[in-house]
Design an enzyme around this catalytic site. Structure first.
Site, PDB file in Angstrom:
ATOM      1  N   ASP A   1       0.861  -1.193   0.000  1.00  0.00           N
ATOM      2  CA  ASP A   1       0.000   0.000   0.000  1.00  0.00           C
ATOM      3  C   ASP A   1       0.896   1.241   0.000  1.00  0.00           C
ATOM      4  O   ASP A   1       2.089   1.167   0.291  1.00  0.00           O
ATOM      5  CB  ASP A   1      -0.900   0.010   1.243  1.00  0.00           C
ATOM      6  CG  ASP A   1      -1.798   1.245   1.306  1.00  0.00           C
ATOM      7  OD1 ASP A   1      -2.334   1.645   0.251  1.00  0.00           O
ATOM      8  OD2 ASP A   1      -1.939   1.837   2.385  1.00  0.00           O
TER       9      ASP A   1
ATOM     10  N   TYR B   1      -0.685   8.521  -2.487  1.00  0.00           N
ATOM     11  CA  TYR B   1      -0.764   8.230  -3.909  1.00  0.00           C
ATOM     12  C   TYR B   1      -2.026   8.859  -4.503  1.00  0.00           C
ATOM     13  O   TYR B   1      -2.096   9.099  -5.701  1.00  0.00           O
ATOM     14  CB  TYR B   1      -0.848   6.718  -4.138  1.00  0.00           C
ATOM     15  CG  TYR B   1       0.440   5.942  -4.008  1.00  0.00           C
ATOM     16  CD1 TYR B   1       1.598   6.518  -3.487  1.00  0.00           C
ATOM     17  CD2 TYR B   1       0.504   4.619  -4.432  1.00  0.00           C
ATOM     18  CE1 TYR B   1       2.775   5.777  -3.378  1.00  0.00           C
ATOM     19  CE2 TYR B   1       1.666   3.881  -4.337  1.00  0.00           C
ATOM     20  CZ  TYR B   1       2.792   4.461  -3.805  1.00  0.00           C
ATOM     21  OH  TYR B   1       3.946   3.718  -3.711  1.00  0.00           O
ATOM     22  N   GLY B   2      -3.021   9.075  -3.641  1.00  0.00           N
ATOM     23  CA  GLY B   2      -4.357   9.447  -4.104  1.00  0.00           C
ATOM     24  C   GLY B   2      -4.463  10.777  -4.821  1.00  0.00           C
ATOM     25  O   GLY B   2      -5.488  11.076  -5.430  1.00  0.00           O
TER      26      GLY B   2
ATOM     27  N   ASN C   1      -6.358   1.209  -3.238  1.00  0.00           N
ATOM     28  CA  ASN C   1      -7.314   1.401  -4.330  1.00  0.00           C
ATOM     29  C   ASN C   1      -6.715   2.235  -5.452  1.00  0.00           C
ATOM     30  O   ASN C   1      -6.961   1.973  -6.629  1.00  0.00           O
ATOM     31  CB  ASN C   1      -8.567   2.094  -3.807  1.00  0.00           C
ATOM     32  CG  ASN C   1      -9.439   1.147  -3.028  1.00  0.00           C
ATOM     33  OD1 ASN C   1     -10.353   0.554  -3.573  1.00  0.00           O
ATOM     34  ND2 ASN C   1      -9.147   0.975  -1.747  1.00  0.00           N
ATOM     35  N   THR C   2      -5.923   3.238  -5.084  1.00  0.00           N
ATOM     36  CA  THR C   2      -5.348   4.122  -6.100  1.00  0.00           C
ATOM     37  C   THR C   2      -4.404   3.316  -6.998  1.00  0.00           C
ATOM     38  O   THR C   2      -4.505   3.375  -8.236  1.00  0.00           O
ATOM     39  CB  THR C   2      -4.603   5.290  -5.429  1.00  0.00           C
ATOM     40  OG1 THR C   2      -5.480   5.907  -4.487  1.00  0.00           O
ATOM     41  CG2 THR C   2      -4.147   6.302  -6.442  1.00  0.00           C
TER      42      THR C   2
ATOM     43  N   GLU D   1      -5.937   8.818   9.576  1.00  0.00           N
ATOM     44  CA  GLU D   1      -4.578   8.719  10.117  1.00  0.00           C
ATOM     45  C   GLU D   1      -4.458   9.410  11.469  1.00  0.00           C
ATOM     46  O   GLU D   1      -3.574   9.110  12.256  1.00  0.00           O
ATOM     47  CB  GLU D   1      -3.573   9.312   9.128  1.00  0.00           C
ATOM     48  CG  GLU D   1      -3.452   8.447   7.905  1.00  0.00           C
ATOM     49  CD  GLU D   1      -2.235   8.735   7.067  1.00  0.00           C
ATOM     50  OE1 GLU D   1      -1.458   9.643   7.419  1.00  0.00           O
ATOM     51  OE2 GLU D   1      -2.074   8.056   6.051  1.00  0.00           O
TER      52      GLU D   1
ATOM     53  N   CYS E   1     -11.351   3.081  -0.702  1.00  0.00           N
ATOM     54  CA  CYS E   1     -10.028   3.536  -0.267  1.00  0.00           C
ATOM     55  C   CYS E   1      -9.723   2.764   1.007  1.00  0.00           C
ATOM     56  O   CYS E   1     -10.600   2.614   1.877  1.00  0.00           O
ATOM     57  CB  CYS E   1     -10.036   5.032   0.017  1.00  0.00           C
ATOM     58  SG  CYS E   1      -8.495   5.626   0.770  1.00  0.00           S
ATOM     59  N   THR E   2      -8.491   2.279   1.095  1.00  0.00           N
ATOM     60  CA  THR E   2      -8.151   1.410   2.231  1.00  0.00           C
ATOM     61  C   THR E   2      -8.225   2.135   3.582  1.00  0.00           C
ATOM     62  O   THR E   2      -8.299   1.497   4.619  1.00  0.00           O
ATOM     63  CB  THR E   2      -6.743   0.812   2.045  1.00  0.00           C
ATOM     64  OG1 THR E   2      -5.836   1.872   1.733  1.00  0.00           O
ATOM     65  CG2 THR E   2      -6.751  -0.210   0.941  1.00  0.00           C
TER      66      THR E   2
HETATM   67  N1  DGL Z   1      -4.144   3.745   0.109  1.00  0.00           N
HETATM   68  C1  DGL Z   1      -4.770   4.769  -0.692  1.00  0.00           C
HETATM   69  C2  DGL Z   1      -5.986   4.175  -1.401  1.00  0.00           C
HETATM   70  O1  DGL Z   1      -6.515   3.133  -1.029  1.00  0.00           O
HETATM   71  C3  DGL Z   1      -5.191   5.962   0.133  1.00  0.00           C
HETATM   72  C4  DGL Z   1      -4.061   6.808   0.632  1.00  0.00           C
HETATM   73  C5  DGL Z   1      -3.305   7.514  -0.478  1.00  0.00           C
HETATM   74  O2  DGL Z   1      -3.827   8.465  -1.062  1.00  0.00           O
HETATM   75  O3  DGL Z   1      -2.185   7.082  -0.745  1.00  0.00           O
HETATM   76  O4  DGL Z   1      -6.463   4.760  -2.340  1.00  0.00           O
END
Ligand code: DGL
Length: 279
Positions: free
Chosen positions: A11, A43-44, A75-76, A154, A189-190
């Site tokens: 992740d 990452y989002g 998810n991203t 977070e 989104c996780t």
């Molecule tokens: N882990 C990202 C997701 O599931 C969320 C956090 C991010 O933006 O990196 O999309």
């Protein structure tokens, strides 16, 4: 024959620990290696090209741990990079979180209207509407980017008045019109499963009803099926181990990670790794 090699889970940071938690619940004997790219989170909000490059580096590192499968617990990254990752890692099986989430959403809806809550990049990439349309073309999908949820999760404020106020703003466009409101919300989104209490309270306050679908849970089920199908299960009686890798700030990873994993993680359990290509 028992395959004791670990499952690699990746992740952008700590959110994917919600997937690790579900994997652990379903697979008590599997060894798990989790990599959080905390140095480059989030990452989002990044471009598909950048997320794909980061995800390729991260999964290459997991290969060094002799993993038998890779789970993209983001998810991203699943939205934009699943195809290149699967190509890069073949014949190793790669599981993303989007398709299991889409399947679970379709299974849950009775009205044929699904809402997807996700990061900006996941919404912009349209992976959920595509995955849902491929499986169930008549299902209506409305998406909502919920960027602030990541920070709230977070901070450990998933069940707080601030989270409720934020959720109320994000949910309003989906639920203002009763005739088009979804009856199912996919948490795309996780990070978002920890916001479930706030989302539920907002729905209750509006008198709205929607089933929350957590892609962590459905991804774990998909992994169980794949392990069985490909005869990759660890059939040992011993309790499986967890190994944590982070690209930055192991102390923060441990502290914040507990919120997502639901179990104690100590900083000395988290190994610092470097994903940057050497020059
Ligand atoms: N882990 C990202 C997701 O599931 C969320 C956090 C991010 O933006 O990196 O999309």
């Amino acid at each position: 024959m028992s395959d004791t090699r670990p499952i690699g889970v990746f992740d952008s940071g700590m959110g994917g620990l919600t997937v690790l938690r579900s994997l652990r619940a379903h697979l008590p004997h599997e060894n798990l290696v989790y990599l959080g790219d905390t140095a480059r989170l989030p990452y989002g909000t990044k471009s598909p090209e950048t997320v794909t490059a980061y995800a390729l580096q991260a999964t290459q590192l997991l290969m060094a741990y002799d993993v038998k499968m890779v789970v993209i617990a983001c998810n991203t990254a699943s939205s934009v990079a699943l195809v290149p990752l699967a190509r890069d890692l073949a014949p190793l099986p790669v599981v993303g979180v989007v398709e299991p989430g889409a399947r679970a959403g379709i299974a849950a809806t009775t009205s044929g209207r699904i809402g997807v809550l996700a990061t900006e990049s996941t919404v912009a990439g349209g992976a959920y509407p595509r995955a849902i349309a491929a499986l169930s073309p008549d299902t209506d999908v409305q998406q909502q980017a919920c960027a602030l949820f990541v920070a709230l999760a977070e901070e450990g404020w998933g069940d707080s008045s601030i989270a409720e106020a934020t959720a109320a703003r994000y949910l309003a466009p989906l639920f203002d019109n009763e005739a088009t409101a979804p009856d199912t919300l996919v948490l795309g989104c996780t990070h978002f499963p920890v916001l479930a209490p706030a989302i539920t309270k907002v729905l209750d306050a509006r008198g709205a009803r929607a089933t929350l679908v957590d892609s962590a849970e459905t991804t774990a089920q998909a992994v169980v099926e794949l392990l069985e199908m490909q005869k990759l299960k660890n059939t040992d009686d011993r309790t499986g181990t967890e190994r944590f890798l982070a690209t930055d700030a192991p102390e923060r990873f441990a502290r914040v990670g507990e919120l997502f994993f639901g179990r104690s993680i100590t900083a000395d359990q988290v190994e610092l790794v470097d994903l940057r290509p050497s020059i």
